[in-house]
Design a protein around this motif. Structure first.
Motif, mmCIF file in Angstrom:
data_model
loop_
_atom_site.group_PDB
_atom_site.id
_atom_site.type_symbol
_atom_site.label_atom_id
_atom_site.label_comp_id
_atom_site.label_asym_id
_atom_site.label_seq_id
_atom_site.Cartn_x
_atom_site.Cartn_y
_atom_site.Cartn_z
ATOM 1 N N MET A 37 49.053 68.933 132.051
ATOM 2 C CA MET A 37 49.438 70.265 131.613
ATOM 3 C C MET A 37 48.379 70.832 130.690
ATOM 4 S SD MET A 37 53.367 70.843 130.716
ATOM 5 C CE MET A 37 53.073 72.576 130.679
ATOM 6 N N GLU A 38 48.227 72.115 130.748
ATOM 7 C CA GLU A 38 47.271 72.798 129.895
ATOM 8 C C GLU A 38 47.763 72.819 128.451
ATOM 9 O OE1 GLU A 38 45.400 76.867 130.198
ATOM 10 O OE2 GLU A 38 45.707 76.349 132.302
ATOM 11 N N SER A 39 46.876 72.491 127.514
ATOM 12 C CA SER A 39 47.277 72.455 126.108
ATOM 13 C C SER A 39 47.660 73.838 125.594
ATOM 14 C CB SER A 39 46.176 71.841 125.256
ATOM 15 O OG SER A 39 45.010 72.613 125.339
ATOM 16 N N ARG A 40 47.053 74.896 126.151
ATOM 17 C CA ARG A 40 47.418 76.256 125.717
ATOM 18 C C ARG A 40 48.866 76.567 126.074
ATOM 19 N NH1 ARG A 40 43.098 79.931 128.298
ATOM 20 N NH2 ARG A 40 44.788 81.401 127.989
ATOM 21 N N LEU A 41 49.328 76.086 127.227
ATOM 22 C CA LEU A 41 50.714 76.296 127.620
ATOM 23 C C LEU A 41 51.652 75.513 126.706
ATOM 24 C CD1 LEU A 41 52.799 77.468 129.570
ATOM 25 C CD2 LEU A 41 52.362 75.533 131.078
ATOM 26 N N LEU A 42 51.269 74.289 126.363
ATOM 27 C CA LEU A 42 52.100 73.478 125.473
ATOM 28 C C LEU A 42 52.263 74.122 124.101
ATOM 29 C CD1 LEU A 42 50.850 69.897 126.312
ATOM 30 C CD2 LEU A 42 53.107 70.853 126.770
ATOM 31 N N GLU A 43 51.263 74.858 123.666
ATOM 32 C CA GLU A 43 51.332 75.497 122.348
ATOM 33 C C GLU A 43 52.387 76.593 122.288
ATOM 34 O OE1 GLU A 43 47.427 76.851 121.360
ATOM 35 O OE2 GLU A 43 46.593 74.836 121.414
ATOM 36 N N ILE A 44 52.682 77.240 123.415
ATOM 37 C CA ILE A 44 53.629 78.350 123.382
ATOM 38 C C ILE A 44 55.021 77.975 123.882
ATOM 39 C CG2 ILE A 44 51.855 80.123 123.558
ATOM 40 C CD1 ILE A 44 52.555 80.406 126.514
ATOM 41 N N LEU A 45 55.157 76.841 124.577
ATOM 42 C CA LEU A 45 56.470 76.436 125.070
ATOM 43 C C LEU A 45 57.326 75.881 123.945
ATOM 44 C CD1 LEU A 45 55.758 74.645 128.458
ATOM 45 C CD2 LEU A 45 56.928 76.813 128.100
ATOM 46 N N VAL A 46 58.600 76.245 123.961
ATOM 47 C CA VAL A 46 59.581 75.704 123.016
ATOM 48 C C VAL A 46 60.825 75.304 123.805
ATOM 49 C CG1 VAL A 46 58.766 77.053 121.040
ATOM 50 C CG2 VAL A 46 60.547 77.989 122.514
ATOM 51 N N CYS A 47 61.686 74.559 123.172
ATOM 52 C CA CYS A 47 62.946 74.169 123.795
ATOM 53 C C CYS A 47 63.768 75.432 124.071
ATOM 54 C CB CYS A 47 63.707 73.230 122.867
ATOM 55 S SG CYS A 47 65.361 72.816 123.477
ATOM 56 N N PRO A 48 64.301 75.579 125.278
ATOM 57 C CA PRO A 48 65.082 76.770 125.585
ATOM 58 C C PRO A 48 66.423 76.828 124.851
ATOM 59 C CG PRO A 48 65.128 75.256 127.427
ATOM 60 C CD PRO A 48 64.162 74.697 126.423
ATOM 61 N N LEU A 49 66.863 75.697 124.309
ATOM 62 C CA LEU A 49 68.147 75.672 123.610
ATOM 63 C C LEU A 49 68.002 75.953 122.121
ATOM 64 C CD1 LEU A 49 69.663 72.533 125.337
ATOM 65 C CD2 LEU A 49 69.963 74.926 125.935
ATOM 66 N N CYS A 50 67.148 75.178 121.449
ATOM 67 C CA CYS A 50 67.039 75.303 119.987
ATOM 68 C C CYS A 50 65.777 76.032 119.536
ATOM 69 C CB CYS A 50 67.105 73.927 119.335
ATOM 70 S SG CYS A 50 65.638 72.897 119.617
ATOM 71 N N LYS A 51 64.888 76.347 120.478
ATOM 72 C CA LYS A 51 63.606 77.005 120.187
ATOM 73 C C LYS A 51 62.683 76.133 119.335
ATOM 74 C CE LYS A 51 65.280 80.637 122.230
ATOM 75 N NZ LYS A 51 66.001 80.183 123.371
ATOM 76 N N GLY A 52 62.953 74.824 119.320
ATOM 77 C CA GLY A 52 62.137 73.887 118.563
ATOM 78 C C GLY A 52 60.928 73.418 119.353
ATOM 79 N N PRO A 53 60.046 72.656 118.697
ATOM 80 C CA PRO A 53 58.826 72.174 119.348
ATOM 81 C C PRO A 53 59.125 71.112 120.403
ATOM 82 C CG PRO A 53 59.055 71.188 117.186
ATOM 83 C CD PRO A 53 60.160 72.205 117.310
ATOM 84 N N LEU A 54 58.220 71.003 121.361
ATOM 85 C CA LEU A 54 58.332 70.013 122.423
ATOM 86 C C LEU A 54 57.153 69.057 122.349
ATOM 87 C CD1 LEU A 54 59.244 72.450 125.322
ATOM 88 C CD2 LEU A 54 60.802 70.854 124.203
ATOM 89 N N GLN A 55 57.379 67.828 122.762
ATOM 90 C CA GLN A 55 56.315 66.837 122.845
ATOM 91 C C GLN A 55 56.076 66.518 124.315
ATOM 92 O OE1 GLN A 55 58.031 63.749 120.389
ATOM 93 N NE2 GLN A 55 56.603 64.268 118.756
ATOM 94 N N HIS A 56 54.816 66.384 124.679
ATOM 95 C CA HIS A 56 54.446 66.100 126.063
ATOM 96 C C HIS A 56 54.388 64.591 126.272
ATOM 97 C CE1 HIS A 56 51.330 66.593 129.507
ATOM 98 N NE2 HIS A 56 52.542 66.389 129.965
ATOM 99 N N ASP A 57 55.223 64.082 127.149
ATOM 100 C CA ASP A 57 55.194 62.668 127.532
ATOM 101 C C ASP A 57 54.460 62.585 128.865
ATOM 102 O OD1 ASP A 57 55.641 60.092 128.428
ATOM 103 O OD2 ASP A 57 57.705 60.025 127.735
ATOM 104 N N ARG A 58 53.175 62.266 128.795
ATOM 105 C CA ARG A 58 52.330 62.234 129.994
ATOM 106 C C ARG A 58 52.756 61.138 130.969
ATOM 107 N NH1 ARG A 58 47.379 65.111 129.390
ATOM 108 N NH2 ARG A 58 47.127 65.868 127.273
#
Length: 70
Positions: A1-22
């Motif tokens: 996944m692109e790191s730029r996309l990871l920077e803007i994605l949040v959890c759709p429920l709590c709007k909290g940060p997400l961690q990428h499990d490769r």
């Protein structure tokens, strides 16, 4: 996944940060204890598609990437 996309994605429920499990191709929300799948490079951010994380199971820090880290 692109790191730029990871920077803007949040959890759709709590709007909290997400961690990428490769290793498991998932985005992890620790607050809601959910793992959202990544299919063909596209994150599926639907609650009914997410799997619940087992309270006893832990994802290692080495396998996860927080937004902003390379």
């Amino acid at each position: 996944m692109e790191s730029r996309l990871l920077e803007i994605l949040v959890c759709p429920l709590c709007k909290g940060p997400l961690q990428h499990d490769r290793d498991h191709h998932e985005l992890i929300c620790r607050a809601d204890k959910l793992a959202f799948p990544i299919r063909d490079g596209i994150p599926v951010m639907l609650e009914n598609e997410a799997r619940e994380l087992n309270p006893g199971a832990s994802t290692t820090t080495a396998a996860t990437e927080q937004p902003g880290q390379a």
